[in-house]
Design an enzyme around this catalytic site. Structure first.
Site, PDB file in Angstrom:
ATOM      1  N   LYS A 109       0.811  -1.212   0.000  1.00  0.00           N
ATOM      2  CA  LYS A 109       0.000   0.000   0.000  1.00  0.00           C
ATOM      3  C   LYS A 109       0.847   1.266   0.000  1.00  0.00           C
ATOM      4  CE  LYS A 109      -1.011  -0.296   4.996  1.00  0.00           C
ATOM      5  NZ  LYS A 109      -0.321  -1.591   5.210  1.00  0.00           N
ATOM      6  N   THR A 110       1.949   1.283   0.755  1.00  0.00           N
ATOM      7  CA  THR A 110       2.814   2.469   0.753  1.00  0.00           C
ATOM      8  C   THR A 110       3.478   2.640  -0.607  1.00  0.00           C
ATOM      9  OG1 THR A 110       3.199   2.218   3.122  1.00  0.00           O
ATOM     10  CG2 THR A 110       4.746   3.598   1.903  1.00  0.00           C
ATOM     11  N   ASP A 141      -1.298   8.073   3.902  1.00  0.00           N
ATOM     12  CA  ASP A 141      -0.898   6.685   4.143  1.00  0.00           C
ATOM     13  C   ASP A 141      -1.437   6.228   5.500  1.00  0.00           C
ATOM     14  OD1 ASP A 141       0.303   4.276   3.672  1.00  0.00           O
ATOM     15  OD2 ASP A 141       2.337   4.926   4.149  1.00  0.00           O
ATOM     16  N   GLU A 142      -1.617   4.908   5.665  1.00  0.00           N
ATOM     17  CA  GLU A 142      -2.082   4.321   6.928  1.00  0.00           C
ATOM     18  C   GLU A 142      -3.334   5.035   7.446  1.00  0.00           C
ATOM     19  OE1 GLU A 142      -0.902   1.630   7.825  1.00  0.00           O
ATOM     20  OE2 GLU A 142       1.216   1.492   7.292  1.00  0.00           O
ATOM     21  N   GLN A 199      -6.259  -3.680  10.054  1.00  0.00           N
ATOM     22  CA  GLN A 199      -5.046  -3.465  10.834  1.00  0.00           C
ATOM     23  C   GLN A 199      -5.174  -2.240  11.743  1.00  0.00           C
ATOM     24  OE1 GLN A 199      -1.102  -4.413   8.964  1.00  0.00           O
ATOM     25  NE2 GLN A 199      -2.273  -4.440   7.060  1.00  0.00           N
ATOM     26  N   ARG A 211       2.821 -10.865   9.961  1.00  0.00           N
ATOM     27  CA  ARG A 211       4.233 -10.431   9.934  1.00  0.00           C
ATOM     28  C   ARG A 211       5.122 -11.565   9.429  1.00  0.00           C
ATOM     29  NH1 ARG A 211       3.074  -6.003   9.074  1.00  0.00           N
ATOM     30  NH2 ARG A 211       0.988  -6.894   9.004  1.00  0.00           N
TER      31      ARG A 211
END
Length: 737
Positions: free
Chosen positions: A34-35, A222-223, A253, A604
């Protein structure tokens, strides 16, 4: 002409990067890039000449992320075409806006304002509560009042708007007003102020809002799931005229509700921009499909806002392993030995292995096991357990009780918590003790027993505060052989009111208090051995000078793991009260966040995932049964290898669908296990229900339960003066004839 670097992206990513300008929401699964998509979107905007570099604003949450994004854009575009591009954190952008506008607007601070850190904020607030409002700070803890003020600020509530319906509300509202005035008098802003005032400037001064909307023609975030309400309002104000807003995130998340993040901002965005285009990124570049299937099963049992089908670009790998262990100590032993086996037998470096847990206090047993095996490790987001402030404070107290001549330990605690013994008073005491041939600690014991020879040598106030400390140390010193280490620790914590001291230290007081409880549990292991043995144990495990920083196996909380990835991940302590945490039990929103936290931990892992479930947790009262985390019930036996059938015996009919031993087993397990069923050899059964036993602490009792797991014999004992059963390994009790 399309840029050549678009060929690096998959079809979903290309769709997001090249979408026509307008409100766009990119919902990206973990490891879906996504980033990267946001970075390439900025580059695409500039290459298509939809805007010039200084007309693009990209915001994220950390300086590191902003710096890396900017560096990547320079690589893609070159230094000339990227010059003037603004990539920053929310707070950095807000500070820039306020410094610029404070020169022209009548704001209650000027452009030279400083930013107050946490310590500054608490110091100001403590002074207000004590000296201006004259309230009891043992009842109105400064840290608690500060948290309440923070929540009001994040909600956009100013002091004059704060509720005053109760005495508690009255104190908060008045403290808030005076705190704000104190900041303004010193030309200070705190972190929330940066956002509060940036929003207020844009809302109250239309010409300023018009300037920023005209300048920043594209807003990218972002995020997005981590934004709070103020950050959303800031973004909405900047984008509401041209509507060119592009956000990326993953609602699944969203794990930072406790620090103000509000996943409901997605609903707000959809309401404010009803024509927003939603694009899902479902191709995962990090994990194998087996790991993603476990993550999706956990998530699907809740209520995810967007149901994604995560597809592993890397294909298939080993199944995740669900492992049952007897206790948290055995869990630590298993993790460390498995890590060694993975390094030696499969060539996986320790740097590629991580152990994740819900609370920092859980690291203690892991750290001890790593030290025993002399393995290097690093602790992300926290100090090592024995290096934490609260642990060092209390250990210093115990050392002084045991050895009053221990001057470094004494000087650590002489004014902790604050008792009015400043540097000048202490220097005078040290000089006086030395003139009489005594160490400072020994002199304090002398003072407690016979104060008169010391009275004339000290000013009245210094004599009073030193006498108070001396009396306490002397009482504890007399009891050092009579009390167990845990009892001594409890007495010290209670008499110095250490929990109140932690509450006044800041927002981490609950985490610090959990660490104190972990120290109590460790002390309980030495009830028979005594204080000297306990201190010796601490001295041996707390010497960290030989550990290599930044190398070795990684220990971290699941919260700290967000944004990171490792080849191998161990998730430990997957039991009720830990994950989900006991504080979330009565709050459906908090429970949902706990589920998402486990999802984050699982995703992760790149190659191998181990999920560990202790049967028993150790408290100072003994072994207590632990229930598997409710989230694990979402797993079916075909998704995992290992101990699914043992953890869920009531679902035995499902076990035929695939749960089995992992295909690869390290040599230490192959040596220790025997028999066709893969279990450890059973020990001889030593106890039966009805046997009378004696325990060194609890006295005589009757065995009412007997269980055998992995060759260990665990007994439940009922003692006459206890309502609940106590559970022990068979070795910890003696049968009475």
């Amino acid at each position: 002409m399309e840029p050549v670097w678009l060929a690096e992206l998959n079809p979903q990513q290309i769709e997001a990067v090249t979408a026509p300008p307008g409100p766009i929401v990119v919902m990206a699964g973990p490891g879906a890039g996504k980033t990267r998509v946001l970075t390439y979107r900025v580059a695409y905007i500039l290459t298509q000449q939809w805007a010039r570099p200084w007309e693009v604003l990209a915001v994220t949450f950390t300086n590191k992320a902003a710096r890396e994004m900017h560096e990547r854009l320079v690589e893609l575009l070159g230094p000339t075409r990227s010059e003037g591009l603004w990539v920053s954190t929310f707070h950095a952008f807000a500070a820039h806006l306020l410094r610029r506008e404070a020169r022209h607007l009548d704001l209650p601070f000027n452009q030279h304002f400083a930013i107050a850190d946490q310590e500054d904020q608490l110091r100001i607030l403590t002074s207000i509560l004590k000296n201006e409002l004259n309230v009891d700070i043992k009842r109105y803890y400064p840290a608690t009042i500060h948290s309440a003020i923070d929540r009001l600020k994040r909600a956009g509530v100013f002091p004059e708007q704060a509720p005053r319906t109760s005495a508690w509300d009255q104190v908060i509202a008045e403290a808030y007003a005076r705190y704000e005035q104190a900041l303004r008098d010193s030309n200070l802003l705190d972190f929330n102020d940066l956002l509060v005032w940036a929003v207020r400037v844009l809302e109250d001064f239309p010409h300023v809002l018009d300037q920023y909307q005209t300048r920043y023609k594209h807003i990218l975030v972002d995020e997005f799931q981590d934004t709070n309400y103020l950050q959303y309002r800031l973004v909405r104000l900047l984008a509401q005229s041209h509507r060119r807003i592009f956000v990326v995130g993953d609602m699944d998340q969203a794990i930072y509700r406790w620090r103000g993040a509000d996943y409901r901002n997605l609903a707000r965005l959809e309401a404010d921009f009803p024509d927003a285009r939603v694009i899902l990124l479902e191709e995962n570049y990090r994990s194998t499909q087996e790991i993603l299937d476990v993550a999706m099963a956990i998530l699907a049992a809740g209520s995810p806002r967007y149901r994604k089908r995560l597809v592993a670009r890397r294909g298939h790998g080993p199944k995740a392993v669900l492992k049952q262990v007897f206790s948290e100590r055995e869990q630590a032993e298993f993790v460390v030995r498995m890590a060694v086996a993975l390094a030696r037998e499969r060539g996986i470096p320790l740097e590629d292995i991580a152990v994740m847990y819900r609370t920092n206090a859980q690291s203690r047993l892991l750290e001890e096991a790593l030290m025993r095996y002399q393995l290097p490790y690093r602790l992300v987001g926290a100090l090592r357990f024995y290096g934490r402030r609260e642990i060092k404070d209390l250990v210093a107290y115990l050392r002084v009780v045991f050895n009053p001549d221990d001057r470094p330990s004494l000087e650590r605690i002489v004014n902790v918590p604050p008792r009015g013994i400043g540097p000048r008073t202490w220097a005078r005491w040290v000089e006086l003790a030395q003139s009489r041939g005594r160490s400072p600690g020994a002199a304090l014991l002398d003072l407690a027993q016979d104060p008169e020879p010391w009275r004339k040598a000290l000013p009245p106030r210094a004599f009073r505060v030193l006498s108070s400390l001396a009396q306490r140390l002397y009482r504890w010193h007399l009891l050092r052989e009579e009390l167990t280490p845990r009892q001594m620790l409890d007495r010290i914590v209670d008499e110095i009111n250490y929990r109140a001291y932690l509450r006044n230290m800041g927002d981490e007081d609950e985490q610090r208090w959990e660490n104190v409880q972990e120290l109590r549990r460790l002390a309980a292991d030495f009830d028979q051995a005594g204080l000297a043995a306990f201190l010796e144990r601490l001295a041996l495990v707390s010497d960290q000078d030989t550990l290599t920083q930044g190398e070795g196996l990684t220990l971290l909380t699941m919260h700290a793991a967000k944004g990171l990835e490792f080849r191998v991940v161990f998730l430990v302590g997957l039991v009720e009260q830990l994950l989900p945490h006991y504080r979330s039990m009565d709050d459906p929103e908090a429970l949902a966040e706990e589920r998402r936290l486990l999802y984050v931990g699982i995703t992760r892992a790149k190659d191998l995932l181990y999920m560990l479930v202790p049967q028993y947790r150790v408290t100072y009262a003994g072994y207590e049964p632990a229930e598997p985390s409710r989230f694990l019930h979402a797993l079916s036996p075909d998704l995992v290898d290992g101990d699914w059938a043992r953890i869920f015996p009531e679902r035995a009919g499902e076990a035929d669908r695939g749960a089995r031993e992992p295909a690869w087993k390290p040599t230490f397990l192959r040596r220790e296990r025997s028999g066709t069923n893969g279990s450890k050899p059973r020990q001889r059964r030593r106890f039966r229900v009805g046997d009378r036993v004696i325990h060194p602490r609890w006295g005589e009792g009757v065995v009412v339960e007997v269980d055998h797991a992995d060759g260990d014999e665990i007994i439940g004992v009922q003692f006459p003066d206890q309502d609940d059963l106590r559970y022990f390994l068979a070795d910890f009790v003696q049968k009475l004839d």
